[in-house]
Design an enzyme around this catalytic site. Structure first.
Site, PDB file in Angstrom:
ATOM      1  CG  HIS A 284     -73.637  -5.123  30.350  1.00  0.00           C
ATOM      2  ND1 HIS A 284     -74.414  -4.053  30.003  1.00  0.00           N
ATOM      3  CD2 HIS A 284     -72.421  -4.615  30.662  1.00  0.00           C
ATOM      4  CE1 HIS A 284     -73.703  -2.937  30.096  1.00  0.00           C
ATOM      5  NE2 HIS A 284     -72.486  -3.261  30.485  1.00  0.00           N
TER       6      HIS A 284
ATOM      7  CE1 TYR B  73     -82.576  -2.570  23.514  1.00  0.00           C
ATOM      8  CE2 TYR B  73     -81.745  -3.556  25.535  1.00  0.00           C
ATOM      9  CZ  TYR B  73     -81.643  -3.345  24.170  1.00  0.00           C
ATOM     10  OH  TYR B  73     -80.608  -3.915  23.476  1.00  0.00           O
TER      11      TYR B  73
ATOM     12  N   PRO C 112     -82.737  -2.585  15.194  1.00  0.00           N
ATOM     13  CG  PRO C 112     -82.065  -0.397  15.642  1.00  0.00           C
ATOM     14  CD  PRO C 112     -82.900  -1.201  14.709  1.00  0.00           C
TER      15      PRO C 112
ATOM     16  CE  LYS D 201     -80.758 -11.286  20.062  1.00  0.00           C
ATOM     17  NZ  LYS D 201     -79.725 -11.728  21.008  1.00  0.00           N
TER      18      LYS D 201
ATOM     19  CE1 TYR E 179     -80.905  -7.104  24.605  1.00  0.00           C
ATOM     20  CE2 TYR E 179     -78.841  -7.899  25.520  1.00  0.00           C
ATOM     21  CZ  TYR E 179     -79.596  -6.890  24.951  1.00  0.00           C
ATOM     22  OH  TYR E 179     -79.014  -5.663  24.722  1.00  0.00           O
TER      23      TYR E 179
END
Ligand code: APR
Ligand code: PHB
Length: 389
Positions: free
Chosen positions: A72, A200, A292, A296, A384
């Site tokens: 991704h 998200y 979550p 990580k 990220y």
């Protein structure tokens, strides 16, 4: 029995550390309190940072991941109908890999078995003795018999509820904790993921996450009351709540179906300092927990393992003590930055009970800023895909 390193815990941290050590010719034994089937039955997150992916490939563990995983190079952050695409490729020239932790753990087990490296399952009453001596011992019960292993070092990879952290005297240990006033209700469903990247979402109705395992297996989460019972969330109620929280174009096209798993996870930030004591070293959830948001947990464990494996390799290969002495400081420096990112993403994207209008405006301003600032997007992307180690 005697070995170089006793690894307490056969989750991802323990198995990954074991693989590094085996590859470096350092003798190690893993002690796991459950069965392999039980460990593999746990459903956890599924996003691997660039550094985790590299570690797996370097260890010769990347073959299945590279075939079955999904690269991704971006993710979507949304607020109601507002969408921001974070372009990892553009900002970091790297990507993350979507590959379930269950699959990764299965790969680690298969490799350990193929290498003939020792793992003792279903041990109980694990105790660490003589940590300040040159040769500590780990005691445990197996099939009703008390056994002992003498070793040079002990790696505490036994998760948040394990015994290793407690072996550091309370007077020498500091613990930092934040418990969030909500949980995540998660489902797995055999449906096509709503989008080819993760979403998200924050919304007037709260947080939601659209994730996936593969082309016909979706993982979705919604923020819920931590006291909720998953049984009080029939599938239809879940899908309705999810649709309200994600941008309309996804809500209109999402494929729904029966859930094959449904559970509620609490959200917590936790760090234990130091991460070493005498000849004991902590890795992963034994030393720290993240909420979550940002995925990580496993990645933070993998960076600890990298530092510890590096230190032990230098010690056994070069007789270099410096890296082992600085393990805790080196690991904690990255742990705290990962904690910051997970806390920031959690704070940005959830509804907090009793949130004031002011706090809500702060979230909106932060989202607006993220939308308008390339630099803010670059910072998110950099965190990220994972900070370097
Ligand atoms: N003796 C032996 N084994 C133990 C003991 C004990 N006293 N206590 C716990 N264990 C085992 C557990 O059964 C589990 O298999 O240690 C393992 C710890 O695994 P995780 O909890 O998964 O922790 P870790 O390996 O650090 O994984 C880090 O992966 O599982 C996720 O949420 C976790 O994302 C985090 C990351
Ligand atoms: C998941 O797929 O389970 C997942 C993905 C990303 C997260 C958390 C969980 O931030």
């Amino acid at each position: 029995m005697r070995t170089n390193v006793v690894i307490i815990g056969g989750g991802p941290s323990g198995l990954l550390l074991g693989q590094h050590l085996t590859n470096a010719g350092i003798d190690n034994i893993v002690l796991e309190q459950k069965t392999k089937e039980y460990v593999l039955g746990r459903i956890r997150a599924g996003v691997l940072e660039t550094g985790t992916v590299k570690q797996l490939r370097d260890l010769g563990l990347g073959a299945r991941m590279d075939v079955e995983g999904f690269v991704h190079d971006g993710t979507v952050i949304s607020f109601n109908d507002e969408q921001i695409r974070i372009d990892f490729a553009r900002h970091t020239k790297t990507a993350v890999m979507v590959y379930g932790q269950t699959e990764l753990t299965a790969d680690l087990y298969a490799r350990r078995e193929a290498d003939g490296a020792e793992i003792i399952y279903e041990v109980s009453d694990v105790e660490i003795e003589d940590l300040s001596a040159d040769s500590p011992r780990v005691a445990f019960t197996k099939n009703g018999q008390r056994c002992h292993i003498s070793c040079d070092y002990v790696a505490g990879c036994d998760g948040f509820h394990g015994v290793s952290r407690q072996a550091i005297p309370q007077t020498a240990r500091r613990e930092f904790e934040k418990v969030y006033p909500f949980g995540w209700l998660g489902i797995l469903s055999e449906t096509k993921p709503v989008h080819d990247e993760l979403i998200y979402a924050n919304s007037d109705a709260g947080f939601a996450l659209c994730s996936m395992r593969h082309a016909n297996l979706s993982r979705y989460y919604i923020q819920c009351d931590i006291r909720d019972d998953p049984k009080a969330w029939p599938d239809q109620l879940f899908w309705d709540a999810l649709r309200k929280r994600i941008p309309e174009k996804f809500a209109d096209t999402i494929e729904t179906g029966p859930s094959i798993e449904k559970s509620i996870a609490p959200l917590r930030s936790f760090v234990c300092e130091p991460m070493q004591w005498g000849r004991l070293f902590l890795c992963g959830d034994a030393a720290h927990i993240v909420p979550p948001t940002g995925a990580k947990g496993l990645n933070s464990a993998a960076s600890d393992v990298y530092y510890l494996a590096d230190a032990l390799t230098r010690l056994y290969r070069d007789k270099d003590l410096a890296a082992i002495e600085s393990y805790s400081a080196r690991a904690l420096s990255r742990v705290w930055k990962t904690q910051r990112f997970s806390w920031w993403m959690t704070s940005l994207l959830h509804h907090f009970p009793h949130q004031s209008e002011f706090e809500l405006r702060m979230q909106l301003a932060e989202i607006e800023f993220l939308k308008s600032s390339e630099q803010a997007q670059a910072v998110l992307a950099q965190n990220y895909v994972g900070l370097p180690y």
